[in-house]
Design an enzyme around this catalytic site. Structure first.
Site, PDB file in Angstrom:
ATOM      1  N   GLY A  13      -2.446  42.155  29.522  1.00  0.00           N
ATOM      2  CA  GLY A  13      -3.008  43.341  30.155  1.00  0.00           C
ATOM      3  C   GLY A  13      -3.663  44.341  29.231  1.00  0.00           C
ATOM      4  N   CYS A  34     -12.448  35.639  21.435  1.00  0.00           N
ATOM      5  CA  CYS A  34     -12.185  36.145  20.086  1.00  0.00           C
ATOM      6  C   CYS A  34     -12.464  35.029  19.082  1.00  0.00           C
ATOM      7  CB  CYS A  34     -10.761  36.687  19.952  1.00  0.00           C
ATOM      8  SG  CYS A  34      -9.474  35.572  20.547  1.00  0.00           S
ATOM      9  N   ASP A  49     -12.050  36.995  29.829  1.00  0.00           N
ATOM     10  CA  ASP A  49     -11.633  36.879  28.429  1.00  0.00           C
ATOM     11  C   ASP A  49     -11.049  35.483  28.261  1.00  0.00           C
ATOM     12  OD1 ASP A  49     -10.875  37.342  25.834  1.00  0.00           O
ATOM     13  OD2 ASP A  49      -9.106  38.529  26.348  1.00  0.00           O
TER      14      ASP A  49
END
Length: 454
Positions: free
Chosen positions: A270, A389, A336
């Site tokens: 989160g 990432c 993501d």
């Protein structure tokens, strides 16, 4: 929680490294189970974690030093022996606060408490003492490689591809920063406080902070080494741990609509969900999808702590299942995606040793599937942000290119137009948000895609 008899920081670090070696799994799980659940005092647990991460950051350099002092080849050593030598050498050569005598004696003592044979303890003891006696003449990591070159402490396949993509100088800079301990980066919860007020609160407790260079709500704590939960304001939800890159990527869903409907399709714990919830207009809504039960529980706890739970509907389900069960369309979706994580090696040094080249292609299928599913949930004119990432084209540009080929209703937009001026340098020529790892920011990638209004 009961402390096991005779357990020490070095012993915990040894056990963690030995159990992690060859597993291919994230080292954090081993750290949690072996170190954090040990019952040792906080200072000892911190030392154990520091030793594990220091070894992983400097493994190649440590092995070069050990090889020059040991007649036994590293490949013939048992994992426990090699781990003990690495732990000893990293203390002697890289951790100045630890006296050499303590580094040697406590490491050997940990082996003895693990009931290792006397000859093995003597071998480790002798090798470490020889290295300690010679440490003033040992080469630094910047000159210990072949022909006096830097030791990169990364697998060759990874450094070769980074050199191909970014050039030799940039590749070495990435490796250099990955081999250092990162500062703690916090994102201020603007719902409850502001950057200046929180900085003053830290200062009153003797904690020095500095504002982030790129993200407007960031605070950097260069010297913080203790538990984040002990920081003033944590319990009150005044901040969360999150890098500037992740904070900036959330901005790419702008402009946020009044009464808009938004979706975090891979919510995890989160971190970005909380940032999005704080950024959205008061009357906008946010749905956070996370299939894992443990992560979903922690997601809800983080939202609760930061006073954001009423703004977010959490769904314990995968994105595909959610799309099949729910007919709502969204003004903005943030994906993501799971990835290799090569942009966050500084924070997670085990990633470099766990990954293989084939991992970069195998994740493409999952990433594309997430994007394709998200595309079915976007309103006309809606914004879809794809983020990882990772530094690798297979997981970034190539995924976006493949998606656009099969989804002509979507178009790529320039990320620079939706970020603060301080972050303009982090956008590449194609308009992707793509910072490389530096002292100030993690490696990241994000693309902003917009569905046509027709």
């Amino acid at each position: 929680m009961m402390q096991k008899k005779g357990m020490t920081a070095r012993g915990l670090a040894l056990e963690t490294l030995v159990q992690w070696t060859g597993s291919g799994k994230p080292v954090q799980g081993f750290i949690n189970r072996i170190i954090h659940d040990s019952g040792l005092k906080n200072e000892e647990r911190q030392l154990a974690v520091m030793l594990v991460l220091a070894v992983l950051r400097e493994q190649e350099y440590l092995d070069l030093l050990i090889s020059s002092f040991s007649k036994t080849k590293l490949r013939k050593m048992k994992p426990l022996t090699l781990a003990a030598l690495r732990i000893g050498v990293v203390q002697i050569c890289r951790l100045e606060r630890i006296p050499d005598s303590a580094a040697v004696n406590e490491t050997v003592k940990a082996l003895k408490k693990m009931r290792q044979p006397g000859w093995l303890c003597s071998f480790v003891n002798g090798t470490l003492r020889n290295i300690a006696r010679s440490k003033e003449s040992l080469p630094s990591p910047e000159e210990a490689g072949p022909g006096g070159t830097p030791v990169l402490n990364h697998p060759v396949w990874l450094t070769e591809r980074w050199q191909e993509h970014f050039g030799r100088e940039q590749m070495q800079a990435i490796c250099r920063v990955n081999n250092t301990e990162p500062a703690l980066c916090l994102q201020v919860n603007q719902v409850r406080t502001d950057q200046e007020t929180l900085a003053e609160q830290f200062s009153e407790q003797g904690i020095r902070t500095e504002p982030g260079s790129f993200a407007l709500d960031s605070l950097i704590l260069q010297e913080q080494r203790g538990a984040v939960t002990d920081l003033p304001g944590f319990t009150e939800g005044l901040f969360q741990v999150q890098d500037q890159a992740a904070r900036l990527a959330c901005e790419l869903l702008r402009p946020f609509k009044e009464q808009g409907r938004y979706l975090d399709g891979c919510a995890g714990l989160g971190g970005k969900t909380c940032i999005l919830a704080a950024l959205l207009p008061q009357d906008a809504s946010l749905v956070a999808v996370e299939p894992d039960q443990r992560r979903s529980r922690l997601l809800q706890e983080n939202l609760q702590r930061q006073g954001l739970s009423e703004k977010v509907e959490t769904v314990q389900q995968g994105l595909q299942g959610f799309a099949a069960d729910d007919d709502r369309l969204f003004d903005g979706i943030f994906i993501d995606a799971p990835c290799s994580g090569t942009g966050i090696i500084r924070k997670h040094p085990d990633i470099r040793w766990n990954r293989q080249p084939e991992d970069l292609v195998s994740s493409q299928k999952t990433q594309l599937a997430l994007l394709q599913t998200a595309a079915t949930l976007i309103k006309p004119g809606g914004v879809l942000v794809y983020a990882t990432c990772s530094l690798e084209p297979e997981e970034n540009q190539q995924v976006v290119e493949q998606f656009l080929t099969t989804n002509p209703a979507f178009a790529l937009t320039d990320c620079r137009d939706f970020l603060p001026a301080s972050a303009a340098s982090l956008v590449d020529a194609q308009g992707f948000f793509a910072p490389l790892p530096t002292e100030e920011i993690e490696g990241f990638f994000a693309a902003r895609l917009v569905r046509s209004a027709l």
